[in-house]
Design a protein around this motif. Structure first.
Motif, short mmCIF file in Angstrom:
data_model
loop_
_atom_site.label_atom_id
_atom_site.label_comp_id
_atom_site.label_asym_id
_atom_site.label_seq_id
_atom_site.Cartn_x
_atom_site.Cartn_y
_atom_site.Cartn_z
N SER A 127 0.83 -1.20 0.00
CA SER A 127 0.00 0.00 0.00
C SER A 127 0.87 1.26 0.00
O SER A 127 1.84 1.35 0.75
CB SER A 127 -0.92 0.01 1.22
N MET A 155 -5.80 1.86 1.99
CA MET A 155 -6.32 1.18 0.81
C MET A 155 -5.18 0.44 0.12
O MET A 155 -4.00 0.74 0.31
CB MET A 155 -6.94 2.19 -0.14
N TYR A 180 -6.50 0.59 -5.34
CA TYR A 180 -6.92 1.97 -5.12
C TYR A 180 -5.83 2.94 -5.56
O TYR A 180 -6.11 3.96 -6.19
CB TYR A 180 -7.24 2.19 -3.63
N CYS A 188 -8.84 -3.25 1.61
CA CYS A 188 -8.66 -2.24 2.65
C CYS A 188 -8.42 -2.95 3.98
O CYS A 188 -9.06 -3.96 4.26
CB CYS A 188 -9.91 -1.35 2.75
#
Length: 342
Positions: free
Chosen positions: A19, A87, A91, A55
């Motif tokens: 992420s 996220m 994303y 998430c």
């Protein structure tokens, strides 16, 4: 989509690593150690689209005498400035319309998850730069703005240097001529003594922290957590700094001024050079919300970035928050309420 509790460390940490907004605070062992030392229960929520984790949402819960709180990060002795949900890679690479759709779905699923029973006090503080909280605002959450300092390390070192205040440059040249040396250490004793003195000051509305908490964290993350001491030519300690070196080189916690010479300034300059040499693109200097530190930290010409908190509380929750912010975390009450200094 489904919301589930994740019980697999590797799944969680792999998501954090991939992420763009994942920080060391989000890593599994960091959160489990925080759970151990704060008395809050760690809830590792994950939101899935089919079999894909999109998430993660680390939360900490505490219930006492019919009063419940749900926080990310937990308060008091955790020393985590921000946490919140992050996220995944899908994303990070999506177009804006897709991002907004994903955030709406995440907010709706999470709202349904905590609706019964709803906590008296709920607060989430997101990482710097993650600013899209519109869905939470639409759901009636309150928002608060916090700040942090960031120095861009991509320009040449000479250009970064020229941005410093003239007074800072003069002080750094003076210290450099006096034979100061930096040492990376695994000895937590001196660091903890300095931090304990600072955190227990009646003037500081910040929490006390246990030595065992730091020991567990540094043991779990020997490569990502750094501890640096600065000594003068006579061997006297003049500066202390703990860092996080994961994605962003972060000046996490330091000791107050320890000598007449500007040791802390020189230590931060040496750490900036170290971070740049090791390929970090940014150095974050936590503490922009503390007015007492702004003049010192701004001498390095950082950019100001914001991070956001969303929260909601009922009447009982508002009373509890007021009591902590105005009574328990200040003055002599700190030691009575929080007996963490050893």
């Amino acid at each position: 989509m489904t919301t589930e509790i994740i019980d697999d460390r590797d799944t969680w940490d792999t998501f954090v690593d991939k992420s763009a907004s994942g920080r060391l605070f989000h890593k599994w062992d960091f959160l489990k150690i925080t759970e151990k030392h704060t008395g809050f229960t760690f809830l590792p929520y994950g939101i899935f689209k089919g079999n894909e984790l999109i998430c993660i949402f680390p939360l900490f819960r505490k219930q006492m005498h019919g009063f419940s709180v749900l926080l990310s990060p937990p308060p008091l002795q955790s020393a985590i400035p921000y946490l919140g949900f992050i996220m995944g890679r899908r994303y990070d690479t999506a177009k804006q319309s897709k991002k907004e759709s994903m955030l709406r779905t995440v907010a709706e699923h999470f709202e349904a998850e905590i609706a019964d029973p709803a906590p008296n006090y709920f607060a989430v503080t997101l990482v710097p730069g993650f600013i899209d909280i519109r869905q939470f605002l639409r759901e009636g959450y309150d928002a608060r703005v916090h700040f942090s300092y960031v120095i861009d390390l991509e320009p040449p070192l000479s250009e970064i240097w020229s941005g410093f205040s003239s007074n800072l440059r003069t002080n750094l040249r003076k210290v450099e001529k006096n034979g100061y040396r930096i040492e990376k250490s695994t000895d937590i004793s001196t660091f903890y003594s300095a931090i304990a003195e600072r955190f227990s000051s009646p003037e500081m509305s910040i929490p006390m922290i246990s030595r065992a908490y730091f020991e567990d964290l540094f043991r779990a993350y020997p490569d990502e957590l750094g501890l640096y001491y600065l000594y003068d030519r006579d061997g006297a300690l003049t500066g202390v700094q703990a860092t996080q070196e994961y994605k962003v080189f972060t000046l996490w916690m330091g000791a107050p001024k320890m000598s007449a010479m500007p040791g802390n300034e020189f230590l931060q300059w040496l750490l900036l050079r170290r971070a740049k040499d090791e390929g970090f693109l940014q150095m974050e200097n936590v503490g922009a919300n503390n007015e007492n530190l702004n003049l010192f930290k701004s001498k390095f010409n950082p950019s100001l970035t914001l991070f956001l908190e969303v929260g909601r509380q009922d009447l009982l929750g508002r009373v509890a928050r007021w009591a902590y912010s105005t009574v328990a975390s200040k003055g002599p009450m700190k030691r009575k309420v929080l007996s963490y200094i050893e």
